[in-house]
Motif scaffolding. Structure first.
Motif, PDB file in Angstrom:
ATOM      1  N   TRP A   1       0.825  -1.211   0.000  1.00 26.79           N
ATOM      2  CA  TRP A   1       0.000   0.000   0.000  1.00 26.79           C
ATOM      3  C   TRP A   1       0.860   1.262   0.000  1.00 26.79           C
ATOM      4  O   TRP A   1       0.366   2.362   0.239  1.00 26.79           O
ATOM      5  CB  TRP A   1      -0.961  -0.015   1.198  1.00 26.79           C
ATOM      6  CG  TRP A   1      -2.215  -0.791   0.919  1.00 26.79           C
ATOM      7  CD1 TRP A   1      -2.321  -2.061   0.443  1.00 26.79           C
ATOM      8  CD2 TRP A   1      -3.569  -0.337   1.079  1.00 26.79           C
ATOM      9  NE1 TRP A   1      -3.626  -2.438   0.300  1.00 26.79           N
ATOM     10  CE2 TRP A   1      -4.424  -1.400   0.694  1.00 26.79           C
ATOM     11  CE3 TRP A   1      -4.136   0.850   1.533  1.00 26.79           C
ATOM     12  CZ2 TRP A   1      -5.809  -1.297   0.723  1.00 26.79           C
ATOM     13  CZ3 TRP A   1      -5.524   0.951   1.575  1.00 26.79           C
ATOM     14  CH2 TRP A   1      -6.341  -0.112   1.170  1.00 26.79           C
TER      15      TRP A   1
ATOM     16  N   ARG B   1      -0.363   4.388  -1.846  1.00 26.60           N
ATOM     17  CA  ARG B   1      -1.445   5.148  -1.212  1.00 26.60           C
ATOM     18  C   ARG B   1      -0.913   5.984  -0.055  1.00 26.60           C
ATOM     19  O   ARG B   1      -1.089   7.200  -0.014  1.00 26.60           O
ATOM     20  CB  ARG B   1      -2.543   4.219  -0.707  1.00 26.60           C
ATOM     21  CG  ARG B   1      -3.632   4.979   0.079  1.00 26.60           C
ATOM     22  CD  ARG B   1      -4.902   4.193   0.152  1.00 26.60           C
ATOM     23  NE  ARG B   1      -5.925   4.860   0.933  1.00 26.60           N
ATOM     24  CZ  ARG B   1      -6.668   5.879   0.521  1.00 26.60           C
ATOM     25  NH1 ARG B   1      -6.465   6.388  -0.688  1.00 26.60           N
ATOM     26  NH2 ARG B   1      -7.595   6.407   1.282  1.00 26.60           N
ATOM     27  N   TRP B   2      -0.244   5.314   0.885  1.00 27.17           N
ATOM     28  CA  TRP B   2       0.123   6.006   2.123  1.00 27.17           C
ATOM     29  C   TRP B   2       1.221   7.036   1.932  1.00 27.17           C
ATOM     30  O   TRP B   2       1.327   7.984   2.718  1.00 27.17           O
ATOM     31  CB  TRP B   2       0.527   4.988   3.182  1.00 27.17           C
ATOM     32  CG  TRP B   2      -0.571   4.040   3.549  1.00 27.17           C
ATOM     33  CD1 TRP B   2      -0.519   2.682   3.553  1.00 27.17           C
ATOM     34  CD2 TRP B   2      -1.909   4.377   3.963  1.00 27.17           C
ATOM     35  NE1 TRP B   2      -1.720   2.153   3.927  1.00 27.17           N
ATOM     36  CE2 TRP B   2      -2.594   3.161   4.197  1.00 27.17           C
ATOM     37  CE3 TRP B   2      -2.593   5.582   4.152  1.00 27.17           C
ATOM     38  CZ2 TRP B   2      -3.919   3.118   4.606  1.00 27.17           C
ATOM     39  CZ3 TRP B   2      -3.914   5.546   4.564  1.00 27.17           C
ATOM     40  CH2 TRP B   2      -4.562   4.320   4.785  1.00 27.17           C
TER      41      TRP B   2
ATOM     42  N   HIS C   1      -3.509  -2.616  -6.649  1.00 26.15           N
ATOM     43  CA  HIS C   1      -4.196  -1.329  -6.540  1.00 26.15           C
ATOM     44  C   HIS C   1      -3.418  -0.191  -7.204  1.00 26.15           C
ATOM     45  O   HIS C   1      -4.006   0.845  -7.538  1.00 26.15           O
ATOM     46  CB  HIS C   1      -4.416  -0.959  -5.071  1.00 26.15           C
ATOM     47  CG  HIS C   1      -5.054  -2.020  -4.241  1.00 26.15           C
ATOM     48  ND1 HIS C   1      -6.113  -2.784  -4.669  1.00 26.15           N
ATOM     49  CD2 HIS C   1      -4.777  -2.438  -2.979  1.00 26.15           C
ATOM     50  CE1 HIS C   1      -6.458  -3.626  -3.709  1.00 26.15           C
ATOM     51  NE2 HIS C   1      -5.665  -3.443  -2.679  1.00 26.15           N
ATOM     52  N   ASP C   2      -2.103  -0.372  -7.355  1.00 26.31           N
ATOM     53  CA  ASP C   2      -1.287   0.713  -7.918  1.00 26.31           C
ATOM     54  C   ASP C   2      -1.537   0.932  -9.396  1.00 26.31           C
ATOM     55  O   ASP C   2      -1.146   1.966  -9.956  1.00 26.31           O
ATOM     56  CB  ASP C   2       0.195   0.446  -7.671  1.00 26.31           C
ATOM     57  CG  ASP C   2       0.724  -0.799  -8.370  1.00 26.31           C
ATOM     58  OD1 ASP C   2      -0.092  -1.618  -8.853  1.00 26.31           O
ATOM     59  OD2 ASP C   2       1.957  -0.965  -8.418  1.00 26.31           O
TER      60      ASP C   2
ATOM     61  N   PHE D   1      -7.104   5.033  -5.090  1.00 26.14           N
ATOM     62  CA  PHE D   1      -5.981   4.558  -4.290  1.00 26.14           C
ATOM     63  C   PHE D   1      -4.953   5.655  -3.972  1.00 26.14           C
ATOM     64  O   PHE D   1      -4.467   5.770  -2.853  1.00 26.14           O
ATOM     65  CB  PHE D   1      -5.300   3.386  -5.001  1.00 26.14           C
ATOM     66  CG  PHE D   1      -4.475   2.526  -4.089  1.00 26.14           C
ATOM     67  CD1 PHE D   1      -5.060   1.883  -3.002  1.00 26.14           C
ATOM     68  CD2 PHE D   1      -3.117   2.347  -4.297  1.00 26.14           C
ATOM     69  CE1 PHE D   1      -4.312   1.078  -2.152  1.00 26.14           C
ATOM     70  CE2 PHE D   1      -2.357   1.540  -3.459  1.00 26.14           C
ATOM     71  CZ  PHE D   1      -2.966   0.912  -2.389  1.00 26.14           C
TER      72      PHE D   1
END
Length: 493
Positions: free
Chosen positions: A58, A61-62, A127-128, A178
């Motif tokens: 993730w 996103r973060w 998700h990327d 995302f």
């Protein structure tokens, strides 16, 4: 968008001409593949651009969420300290660094075969938004950027040469929002993002609370159409026997698209002469239309429907992480046995490094699992559940994200499987005195299974002895020195 529109027309035609229609009533005629119910154990692979920073899948996103207290502050600080400002170095700038220069799909396949896996599931797109396969619908794929090779296609070929089943997953649904945090910062995610770009569309999350998560009724149609075309492209190019979907496909807006995909995929399976199915989470699909999956969690009892548990070899990450906290092999094998005893399939994830090598610790764990399955696999492969999943004081916490919550198994914990008139009882922890006592198989038990003709303890160097009494079945075996579960083979008349 022309290619997407053209693909949508093909999808509609296949559904129109095929057995399966885009309705739950039609899709409920789907049958779980026999090969899948027999396989029991598969390998999941999270490998992509996020393997470069090696700080979690993730990361994209973060890194753009500096004000999020649980993860964002931590990831943002790491990024700034190691790569500089988000404006000058964004997530897209990791793509050229993702070279996969040591990627050896044949070596991977050999390892998975040695581990005892029967099917393998590399992530096709996370998700990327970077596709690990050769796509005609986007430039942001592994054959055109980064590795400059078809990572998915090469692995499929290597797996099938070794009689391992190729499956794959799509996690694109959450790409909708995302990396949206980059729009609120001085970053490389600003202005009008063109269709097809890695960051497209980066919309704001279309919900305010977790309670709203499943009930998003409207999403951008171009994104949904693109999602459907991309996912069907994976099906047509690689013919996977399972397509796994991560979260957010259960939102209301996705429902008709999931129905279309399932109808298309199942009809293609008929054309290929292959048994195929879908893995889904939450209520993405209607009961009996696909196989439900529980992420990092299990069930507390036998399920009448075949199901799957997917979990990771590490407790803190799905991809390669410099700070991975690996599980003990004993715990992983116990979870495998527990899942199979409850009519499930066990999918274990690994995370290769950006260069394409698999970390030594993960290799060692997989080989130990393979060694255990070589000895005990007859009670796993092709087996089914019995009258009762098992016995013992240690309880499984049911639900998603519960895989680290249970207490360690004791010498009083057993799990049962059944095959060809043989009952397999797995002692999850072998007792120090070499004697197990199984209450479920006592003569006065309501589960008593008839005449016990003979008992074997797999791997016991000097054989075993057994005695049936009113309170339990006792089995003695000397010379067993292992931390892993021990399989007791009970022949019944």
């Amino acid at each position: 968008m022309k290619k997407v529109h053209d693909y949508l027309a093909v999808i509609d035609k296949v559904i129109e001409d095929g057995k399966y229609k885009a309705t739950w009533a039609s899709l409920m005629n789907h049958k779980v593949p026999h090969w899948y119910q027999h396989a029991k154990f598969g390998i999941f692979i999270h490998w992509g651009v996020y393997s470069v920073p090696a700080f979690g899948e993730w990361y994209p996103r973060w890194m753009y969420k500096p004000h999020e207290q649980k993860y964002g502050q931590y990831f943002y600080k790491y990024h700034i300290e190691n790569y500089g400002s988000l404006k000058d170095f964004g997530y897209k700038d990791f793509v050229p660094m993702f070279k996969a220069e040591k990627y050896n799909p044949a070596g991977w396949a050999d390892l998975f075969k040695e581990a005892g896996a029967k099917f393998v599931m590399p992530v096709a797109e996370h998700h990327d938004g970077f596709q690990m396969y050769d796509s005609d619908l986007s430039e942001w794929c592994a054959t055109k950027k980064g590795p400059m090779r078809d990572c998915i296609g090469e692995l499929k070929e290597a797996l099938e040469e070794r009689n391992l089943v190729f499956t794959t997953s799509s996690h694109r649904a959450e790409h909708y929002w995302f990396s949206c945090g980059g729009r609120d910062l001085d970053s490389d995610i600003q202005g009008d993002i063109p269709y097809g770009h890695l960051y497209w569309p980066s919309y704001k999350e279309p919900y305010d609370t977790q309670a709203d998560y499943n009930y998003v009724e409207e999403l951008d149609k171009d994104f949904l159409d693109d999602w459907l075309a991309r996912t069907c492209e994976i099906v047509d190019k690689y013919q996977p026997k399972i397509v796994y979907f991560d979260a957010w496909n259960q939102t209301t807006a996705f429902k008709p698209y999931m129905q279309k995909f399932a109808a298309y995929y199942y009809n293609r399976g008929i054309e290929w002469g292959k048994e195929v199915t879908i893995n889904y989470k939450f209520d993405t699909m209607m009961q009996s239309t696909a196989v439900p999956d529980i992420e990092r969690g299990q069930l507390s009892d036998i399920s009448p429907m075949f199901w799957q548990n997917d979990t990771s070899i590490a407790t803190n990450s799905w991809c390669y992480n410099k700070n991975n906290n690996y599980k003990k092999t004993h715990d992983i094998i116990c979870d495998l046995v527990d899942v199979v005893s409850k009519n499930g399939s066990f999918l274990l994830n690994i995370g290769p490094k950006a260069d394409g090598t698999i970390p030594d610790k993960e290799v060692a764990i997989l080989k130990e699992i393979g060694k255990w399955l070589h000895l005990n696999g007859e009670g796993i492969y092709h087996s089914t559940y019995w009258k009762k999943y098992g016995e013992g004081p240690t309880k499984t916490v049911e639900g998603h994200f519960t895989d680290t919550l249970r207490e360690p198994y004791t010498s009083e914990d057993f799990r049962f499987t059944f095959k060809d008139g043989v009952l397999y009882a797995f002692a999850l922890t072998w007792p120090e005195d070499g004697c197990v006592r199984i209450k479920t198989l006592a003569r006065n038990s309501s589960h008593y299974c008839g005449t016990i003709k003979d008992v074997e303890v797999l791997g016991a160097p000097d054989g075993c002895q057994f005695q049936l009494c009113s309170d339990y079945l006792s089995v003695w075996a000397k010379g067993i020195v292992t931390k892993n579960p021990v399989c007791i083979k009970i022949h019944i008349e």
